[in-house]
Enzyme design. Structure first.
Site: not given
Length: 274
Positions: A2-3, A114
């Site tokens: 995600p940016e 993660r």
DNA sequence: AATCGTTCCTGATAGC
DNA sequence: TGCTATCAGGAACGAT
């Protein structure tokens, strides 16, 4: 990963789902809180109970959930974080890190394989250093040509590293950094101070343009990203160089190269990008 | 003050 | 085919 466009997509979907705002919070569960929260988990839970979210906004890649008393819950998805609000609460995802229960039975879930994602709680008036360190929003009116010029001149970085630096321009990550430089025909290892007036104009035009275009396609999904409706983005179909090393440049057919800058992959066309 | 290198994390995959 | 070492990368942190 995600940016800015992916985070903006999540924010818009959460706003429009009709379950997030003015819906009293009846419970909060936080799993494995050791590393990823800036506040004691039990205190966050107690603090949120009975309150409602009044707004959802974005700053760089941070999602900001504003409470009715002006406190804020701030979420960064990092690599594999997913935020979604479901009306039907059945979910056996083993990577759920947080659940917020609402009065109408819906749930806000934060999943993160993660566990690199982060959650912050901020009382009204408190400072949050991670937000204070951020640079200019590339989709705001503050992102002027003059601002960009000053940023470029006042540092001494390779262009790829400059675009990735959140304290300069906030919200661009590894995918869009490569794509922006390709569209601007600028070599990723060029120094910030070597950028010409013409290239400056092009950067100033292209940066918001590509971010907006990606938002239109609900972001880019390489592997993990899912938006708040658990769907992939579409913008990966329109990537020109990212991940395409060994394939030919869409403009000149030269083989796209992969290099490593600051331990991150950069993709570029050695012929088009000077 | 600005920049650099390391670290966290776990599923996917390249390469033998 | 099957195993394992490596890779993916955002950003805090400490070092330079």
């Amino acid at each position: 990963m995600p940016e800015l466009p992916e985070v903006e997509t999540v924010v818009r979907q959460l706003l429009h789902c009709g379950r997030m705002l003015n819906n009293p919070i009846t419970g909060v569960k936080i799993f494995r809180p050791q590393r990823w929260i800036n506040y004691p988990a039990d205190k966050i839970a107690i603090r949120l109970m009975g309150h409602v979210f009044k707004n959802i906004t974005r700053r760089a890649k941070f999602i900001i959930l504003s409470l009715d008393d002006e406190a804020e819950l701030i979420i960064h998805l990092r690599m594999t974080g997913k935020l979604m609000c479901q009306a039907t609460p059945i979910d056996d995802d083993p990577y759920i890190r947080e659940i917020i229960y609402f009065q109408d039975g819906s749930q806000l879930l934060f999943k993160d394989t993660r566990t690199l994602g982060r959650l912050y709680f901020k009382e009204p008036g408190e400072k949050l250093p991670v937000l204070d360190r951020l640079g200019v929003e590339p989709l705001s009116f503050q992102f002027t040509r003059e601002k960009l010029q000053a940023l470029l001149y006042h540092c001494n970085l390779e262009m790829k590293s400059f675009l990735m630096d959140q304290s300069k321009i906030a919200g661009i990550g590894n995918i869009y950094a490569s794509e922006i430089l390709f569209l601007c025909q600028i070599h990723p290892q060029r120094n910030t101070r070597s950028i010409t007036a013409e290239e400056l104009n092009r950067l100033h035009e292209i940066i918001p343009e590509i971010l907006n275009r990606s938002i239109k396609f609900k972001g880019t999904t390489i592997a993990d990203f899912r938006n708040a409706e658990n769907q992939s983005g579409e913008f990966q179909k329109y990537l020109q160089v990212y991940g395409n090393h060994g394939e030919s440049c869409p403009i000149c057919q030269t083989e796209i190269q992969r290099i490593v800058q600051k331990q991150r992959s950069t993709f570029f066309c050695p012929n088009c990008q000077k």
